[in-house]
Design an enzyme around this catalytic site. Structure first.
Site, PDB file in Angstrom:
ATOM      1  CB  VAL A  77      39.689  11.654  14.258  1.00 29.74           C
ATOM      2  CG1 VAL A  77      39.262  10.675  15.360  1.00 29.74           C
ATOM      3  CG2 VAL A  77      38.455  12.269  13.603  1.00 29.74           C
ATOM      4  CD  GLU A  81      29.552   3.696  20.263  1.00 32.10           C
ATOM      5  OE1 GLU A  81      29.337   2.595  20.754  1.00 32.10           O
ATOM      6  OE2 GLU A  81      28.650   4.391  19.727  1.00 32.10           O
ATOM      7  CD  GLU A 103      33.769  12.421   5.920  1.00 28.94           C
ATOM      8  OE1 GLU A 103      34.612  11.565   5.667  1.00 28.94           O
ATOM      9  OE2 GLU A 103      33.401  12.665   7.082  1.00 28.94           O
ATOM     10  CE  LYS A 156      28.822   9.497   9.814  1.00 29.18           C
ATOM     11  NZ  LYS A 156      28.751  10.968   9.869  1.00 29.18           N
ATOM     12  N   GLY A 168      33.559  16.303  14.520  1.00 31.84           N
ATOM     13  CA  GLY A 168      34.532  17.180  15.175  1.00 31.84           C
ATOM     14  C   GLY A 168      35.581  16.377  15.910  1.00 31.84           C
TER      15      GLY A 168
HETATM   16  N1  HSE Z   1      31.767  14.566   7.809  1.00 31.85           N
HETATM   17  C1  HSE Z   1      31.109  13.870   8.884  1.00 31.85           C
HETATM   18  C2  HSE Z   1      29.935  14.704   9.351  1.00 31.85           C
HETATM   19  C3  HSE Z   1      32.089  13.653   9.994  1.00 31.85           C
HETATM   20  O1  HSE Z   1      29.843  15.860   8.970  1.00 31.85           O
HETATM   21  O2  HSE Z   1      29.083  14.193  10.060  1.00 31.85           O
HETATM   22  C4  HSE Z   1      31.610  12.707  11.057  1.00 31.85           C
HETATM   23  O3  HSE Z   1      31.400  11.416  10.559  1.00 31.85           O
END
Ligand code: HSE
Length: 397
Positions: free
Chosen positions: A12, A124, A185, A200, A298
Site C-alpha cells: 500500500v 477510509e 494479509e 472491519k 490491492g
Molecule cells: N487482506 C485484506 C483482504 C486486505 O483480503 O480484504 C484488504 O483489507
C-alpha cells in the site's frame, strides 16, 4: 505546499507514493496545494529507489519535523504503528491509515487524542479498500438510524471462494494467487479465519453506533470449514455462500454482530459480488438499502483511499473532520442468542426435520442427502438438535 510522510513502503505504501507522483496535478487541484513527500519510513533499504534520499528508519525525523502536517500510516500491524500514530497525533500531525487492526483496537483512544489536538485521524482505507464507505456511512447516511450492515469485507476469501467455485482451483492455489496479487494479509490466517473481516465489521458498526463495538466480542468463523459440497449444495438451492460481516442494531440499543459464511440467495444484491471485490449492503431507516461495491483489496485501490484521506487532512489542517466514535461506557454487544437466523442445512436423507420448525425444502445437490432451510432459531437451539447435520449455514434474509 503540504509536506507529507509515508510510514511503511510495502504494497500500500508504494501505491501511495505512486499515486502522489502519477496524479500530482489532480491532487494539487483537489487539495488546493501540492502534496510533497518529505519522508518515507521503512526499516528496509531502498538504495535503487529514484528518491532514495526520502527514506528514513527513524520515526523521530517525522515527529520532530514541524513542516510535516500529514502522515500516512500504512505499516500494518499493531506495534509500532500504535506508538508511532499516538506520538504523531500528540505532535499535532494528522494521520491517515489503512490499518484496520489498529483502528479496531486503538481507534477510540487515537480519535480522542486527535480531538484533543485538533487534528485528524482518518481511516477510509481500513474497510473496503478503494470503496468509499467510511465517509458515506458517517456523513451521507447521517440522517438515518442504521438498522443493518451486511458486507463481503475480505477480498482474499471472496477471491478464494470464487476461484474454487468458478475455476475449480484448490483452496491452496487460490490462496497463493491472492498472496501474489497483494490481497492477502502477511499472515493469511487473518483472512481465512475471518479476523480481518471481524475488525472491519467492528469499525463499521462502531461508526454506525457512535460508540466502540469491541471486536473481541464478535463471534467469528472463517471459510476453512466450507467444502465444495457445501458450495454445490447452495448452488443447487439457488444461492451462493459468502463470508459475511454482519451487524444488526437491535431495538434494545445493543449491536448483534458476527463474521461467518452465510447463504446468500441469488436475489440479494450481494450474491453477484465475486472475485476480489467487496460489497457492503447498509440498511437505513429512511434510505432503505444502499450497496457500496468495488475493489476491496490491492495496492492501488487501497492507496486511492489513503491518498484521498491525505488530501482531506491537508485541506482541513486547521479544522477537525469528525469521523469516528467514542469509548462505550457499557457493553453494547449483544449475546449470540439474542438474534435468530434461518439456517441452510445439509443432512442425511433419513434425517427427521421435525425439530427445525417449519422448514423450507430446497433442491439438494446429492441423492444421499436432503437440504432445507430451518425456521428462525438461535445458535444454541440449533446446537441442541440431535440430528445428523452435515452443514448448517446462516441465511442472509
Ligand atoms: N487482506 C485484506 C483482504 C486486505 O483480503 O480484504 C484488504 O483489507
Amino acid at each position: 505546499m503540504a509536506k507529507v510522510a509515508i510510514m511503511g513502503y510495502g504494497t500500500v505504501g508504494s501505491g501511495v507514493y505512486d499515486i502522489i507522483k502519477m496524479n500530482s496535478d489532480k491532487l494539487r487541484k483537489s487539495a488546493g496545494e501540492e502534496l510533497e513527500i518529505k519522508y518515507i519510513l521503512d526499516i528496509r533499504d531502498f538504495d535503487d529507489h529514484p528518491e532514495k534520499q526520502l527514506f528514513t528508519k527513524d520515526v523521530k525525523d517525522i515527529i520532530n519535523d514541524d513542516e510535516v502536517s500529514v502522515v500516512a500510516e500504512v505499516m500494518g500491524g499493531l506495534h509500532p504503528a500504535y506508538e508511532f500514530t499516538r506520538e504523531l497525533l500528540e505532535a499535532g500531525k494528522s494521520v491517515v491509515t489503512s490499518n484496520k487492526e489498529l483502528v479496531a483496537t486503538y481507534g477510540s483512544e487515537l480519535m480522542a487524542i486527535a480531538k484533543e489536538k485538533n487534528v485528524n485521524y482518518l481511516f477510509e482505507a481500513s474497510v473496503g479498500g478503494g470503496i468509499p464507505v467510511i465517509r458515506p456511512l458517517s456523513r451521507c447516511l447521517s440522517a438515518n438510524n442504521i438498522k443493518r450492515i451486511a458486507g463481503i469485507l475480505n477480498g482474499t476469501t471472496n477471491y478464494i471462494l470464487y476461484q474454487m467455485i468458478t475455476n475449480n482451483k484448490s483452496f491452496e492455489t487460490a490462496l497463493s494467487s491472492a498472496q501474489a496479487n497483494g490481497y492477502a494479509e502477511r499472515n493469511p490466517a487473518a483472512d481465512i479465519e475471518g479476523h480481518d473481516a471481524c475488525r472491519k465489521i467492528a469499525i463499521l458498526s462502531s461508526l454506525a453506533a457512535g460508540v466502540e463495538v469491541d471486536y473481541n466480542k464478535i463471534g467469528t468463523e472463517g471459510i476453512t470449514n466450507i467444502t465444495l459440497d457445501d458450495v454445490r449444495a447452495a448452488s443447487a438451492a439457488g444461492a451462493v455462500i459468502k463470508l459475511i460481516g454482519y451487524a444488526e442494531f437491535l431495538d434494545n440499543g445493543k449491536v448483534y454482530a458476527h463474521v461467518a459464511p452465510m447463504m446468500i440467495k441469488k436475489s440479494s444484491m450481494l450474491s453477484g459480488i465475486d472475485d476480489v471485490y467487496n460489497g457492503i449492503l447498509i440498511t437505513g431507516d429512511a434510505v432503505g438499502d444502499v450497496l457500496f461495491y468495488g475493489a476491496g483489496a490491492g495496492k492501488m485501490p487501497t492507496a486511492s483511499a489513503v491518498v484521498a484521506d491525505m488530501v482531506d487532512a491537508a485541506i482541513h489542517r486547521t479544522r477537525r473532520r469528525y469521523i469516528g466514535w467514542e469509548k462505550a461506557d457499557k457493553d453494547i454487544v449483544a449475546k449470540a442468542d439474542e438474534k435468530k437466523f434461518r439456517y441452510f442445512v445439509r443432512a442425511d436423507i433419513s434425517a427427521d426435520t421435525g425439530a427445525f420448525g417449519e422448514v423450507e425444502a430446497v433442491p439438494s445437490a446429492a441423492e444421499s442427502e436432503k437440504a432445507f432451510i430451518t425456521a428462525p432459531m438461535t445458535a444454541s437451539e440449533l446446537d441442541g438438535i440431535a440430528v445428523g447435520i452435515k452443514t448448517a449455514i446462516r441465511v442472509l434474509d
